[in-house]
Motif scaffolding. Sequence first.
Motif, PDB file in Angstrom:
ATOM      1  N   ALA A   1      45.901  44.930  40.704  1.00 53.15           N
ATOM      2  CA  ALA A   1      45.546  45.700  39.468  1.00 53.15           C
ATOM      3  C   ALA A   1      45.381  44.478  38.419  1.00 53.15           C
ATOM      4  O   ALA A   1      46.150  43.594  38.352  1.00 53.15           O
ATOM      5  CB  ALA A   1      46.544  46.684  39.148  1.00 53.15           C
TER       6      ALA A   1
ATOM      7  N   ALA B   1      49.877  45.141  28.615  1.00 57.44           N
ATOM      8  CA  ALA B   1      49.327  46.502  28.668  1.00 57.44           C
ATOM      9  C   ALA B   1      49.417  47.087  29.985  1.00 57.44           C
ATOM     10  O   ALA B   1      49.717  46.331  31.045  1.00 57.44           O
ATOM     11  CB  ALA B   1      47.512  46.147  28.330  1.00 57.44           C
TER      12      ALA B   1
ATOM     13  N   TYR C   1      48.159  48.608  33.244  1.00 59.72           N
ATOM     14  CA  TYR C   1      46.895  48.124  34.104  1.00 59.72           C
ATOM     15  C   TYR C   1      45.712  49.157  34.004  1.00 59.72           C
ATOM     16  O   TYR C   1      46.032  50.469  34.194  1.00 59.72           O
ATOM     17  CB  TYR C   1      47.408  47.797  35.446  1.00 59.72           C
ATOM     18  CG  TYR C   1      48.252  46.822  35.918  1.00 59.72           C
ATOM     19  CD1 TYR C   1      49.271  46.885  36.556  1.00 59.72           C
ATOM     20  CD2 TYR C   1      47.613  45.531  35.422  1.00 59.72           C
ATOM     21  CE1 TYR C   1      50.209  45.915  36.776  1.00 59.72           C
ATOM     22  CE2 TYR C   1      48.605  44.442  35.589  1.00 59.72           C
ATOM     23  CZ  TYR C   1      49.813  44.624  36.273  1.00 59.72           C
ATOM     24  OH  TYR C   1      50.462  43.393  36.690  1.00 59.72           O
ATOM     25  N   ASN C   2      44.634  48.681  33.799  1.00 56.05           N
ATOM     26  CA  ASN C   2      43.585  49.848  33.532  1.00 56.05           C
ATOM     27  C   ASN C   2      42.552  49.539  34.651  1.00 56.05           C
ATOM     28  O   ASN C   2      41.648  50.407  35.033  1.00 56.05           O
ATOM     29  CB  ASN C   2      42.835  49.684  32.263  1.00 56.05           C
ATOM     30  CG  ASN C   2      43.491  50.450  31.248  1.00 56.05           C
ATOM     31  OD1 ASN C   2      43.726  51.735  31.294  1.00 56.05           O
ATOM     32  ND2 ASN C   2      43.616  49.967  30.044  1.00 56.05           N
ATOM     33  N   TYR C   3      42.287  48.380  35.427  1.00 51.05           N
ATOM     34  CA  TYR C   3      41.667  47.997  36.459  1.00 51.05           C
ATOM     35  C   TYR C   3      42.404  47.859  37.868  1.00 51.05           C
ATOM     36  O   TYR C   3      43.272  47.274  37.816  1.00 51.05           O
ATOM     37  CB  TYR C   3      40.781  46.536  36.118  1.00 51.05           C
ATOM     38  CG  TYR C   3      40.223  46.636  34.683  1.00 51.05           C
ATOM     39  CD1 TYR C   3      40.723  45.859  33.721  1.00 51.05           C
ATOM     40  CD2 TYR C   3      39.061  47.445  34.633  1.00 51.05           C
ATOM     41  CE1 TYR C   3      40.163  45.953  32.485  1.00 51.05           C
ATOM     42  CE2 TYR C   3      38.250  47.528  33.422  1.00 51.05           C
ATOM     43  CZ  TYR C   3      39.017  46.723  32.268  1.00 51.05           C
ATOM     44  OH  TYR C   3      38.153  46.769  31.163  1.00 51.05           O
ATOM     45  N   TRP C   4      41.734  48.712  38.744  1.00 49.68           N
ATOM     46  CA  TRP C   4      42.561  48.871  40.094  1.00 49.68           C
ATOM     47  C   TRP C   4      41.476  48.615  41.093  1.00 49.68           C
ATOM     48  O   TRP C   4      40.333  48.876  40.975  1.00 49.68           O
ATOM     49  CB  TRP C   4      43.082  50.333  40.206  1.00 49.68           C
ATOM     50  CG  TRP C   4      44.137  50.467  39.163  1.00 49.68           C
ATOM     51  CD1 TRP C   4      44.367  50.806  38.011  1.00 49.68           C
ATOM     52  CD2 TRP C   4      45.778  50.352  39.560  1.00 49.68           C
ATOM     53  NE1 TRP C   4      45.678  50.963  37.397  1.00 49.68           N
ATOM     54  CE2 TRP C   4      46.425  50.801  38.386  1.00 49.68           C
ATOM     55  CE3 TRP C   4      46.390  50.167  40.748  1.00 49.68           C
ATOM     56  CZ2 TRP C   4      47.903  50.779  38.235  1.00 49.68           C
ATOM     57  CZ3 TRP C   4      47.800  50.258  40.840  1.00 49.68           C
ATOM     58  CH2 TRP C   4      48.336  50.684  39.541  1.00 49.68           C
TER      59      TRP C   4
ATOM     60  N   ASP D   1      45.101  43.583  33.923  1.00 52.70           N
ATOM     61  CA  ASP D   1      44.709  43.859  32.578  1.00 52.70           C
ATOM     62  C   ASP D   1      45.110  42.801  31.620  1.00 52.70           C
ATOM     63  O   ASP D   1      45.736  41.942  32.085  1.00 52.70           O
ATOM     64  CB  ASP D   1      45.312  45.374  32.064  1.00 52.70           C
ATOM     65  CG  ASP D   1      44.270  45.947  31.317  1.00 52.70           C
ATOM     66  OD1 ASP D   1      43.871  47.205  31.289  1.00 52.70           O
ATOM     67  OD2 ASP D   1      43.713  45.259  30.414  1.00 52.70           O
ATOM     68  N   PHE D   2      44.893  43.099  30.436  1.00 53.61           N
ATOM     69  CA  PHE D   2      45.696  42.069  29.472  1.00 53.61           C
ATOM     70  C   PHE D   2      47.146  42.281  29.514  1.00 53.61           C
ATOM     71  O   PHE D   2      47.908  43.216  29.648  1.00 53.61           O
ATOM     72  CB  PHE D   2      45.192  42.444  28.022  1.00 53.61           C
ATOM     73  CG  PHE D   2      43.855  42.131  27.775  1.00 53.61           C
ATOM     74  CD1 PHE D   2      43.011  43.050  27.437  1.00 53.61           C
ATOM     75  CD2 PHE D   2      43.447  40.640  27.576  1.00 53.61           C
ATOM     76  CE1 PHE D   2      41.499  42.865  27.194  1.00 53.61           C
ATOM     77  CE2 PHE D   2      41.945  40.526  27.264  1.00 53.61           C
ATOM     78  CZ  PHE D   2      41.020  41.403  27.036  1.00 53.61           C
TER      79      PHE D   2
ATOM     80  N   TYR E   1      43.929  37.675  31.632  1.00 52.81           N
ATOM     81  CA  TYR E   1      44.252  39.139  32.434  1.00 52.81           C
ATOM     82  C   TYR E   1      45.589  38.681  33.441  1.00 52.81           C
ATOM     83  O   TYR E   1      45.573  37.565  34.063  1.00 52.81           O
ATOM     84  CB  TYR E   1      43.465  39.391  33.376  1.00 52.81           C
ATOM     85  CG  TYR E   1      42.234  40.386  32.612  1.00 52.81           C
ATOM     86  CD1 TYR E   1      41.314  39.809  31.965  1.00 52.81           C
ATOM     87  CD2 TYR E   1      42.123  41.542  32.898  1.00 52.81           C
ATOM     88  CE1 TYR E   1      40.476  40.424  31.118  1.00 52.81           C
ATOM     89  CE2 TYR E   1      41.381  42.307  32.501  1.00 52.81           C
ATOM     90  CZ  TYR E   1      40.252  41.912  31.458  1.00 52.81           C
ATOM     91  OH  TYR E   1      39.306  42.604  30.764  1.00 52.81           O
TER      92      TYR E   1
END
Length: 118
Positions: free
Chosen positions: A98, A104, A106-109, A100-101, A33
């Motif tokens: 944030a 990519a 960012y999907n996690y915040w 993410d891979f 990540y």
Amino acid sequence: DVQLVESGGGSVQAGGSLRLSCSASGFPLNSEYCMGWIRQAPGKEREGVAAISPGGQLTYYGKPVKGRFTISRDNAKNTLYLQMNSLKPEDTAMYYCAADFCGAVYNYWGQGTQVTVS
């Protein structure tokens, strides 16, 4: 579930310093990540502040903060940091971490931490 929790925000006078922390759970920070700090001021778009690679070797800074802010991570503590020096009133914003891979969106915040510079 992945959870990110920011802390360390507050009010400071121009020229001062703050250190933001982001505690991660639900995934090991020494995974693949990338992580970053993003800020948003009232009435303005989100702005990428800084980003860091999984091992911490590579960093990126937005032009407004380059030379004043330092991003780092302690994978053993599952924590991301943002050292902010020489703060200016225009740095006032909600700061989010944030993850993410790498490459990519960012999907996690996190929920954000407020920084106010006067």
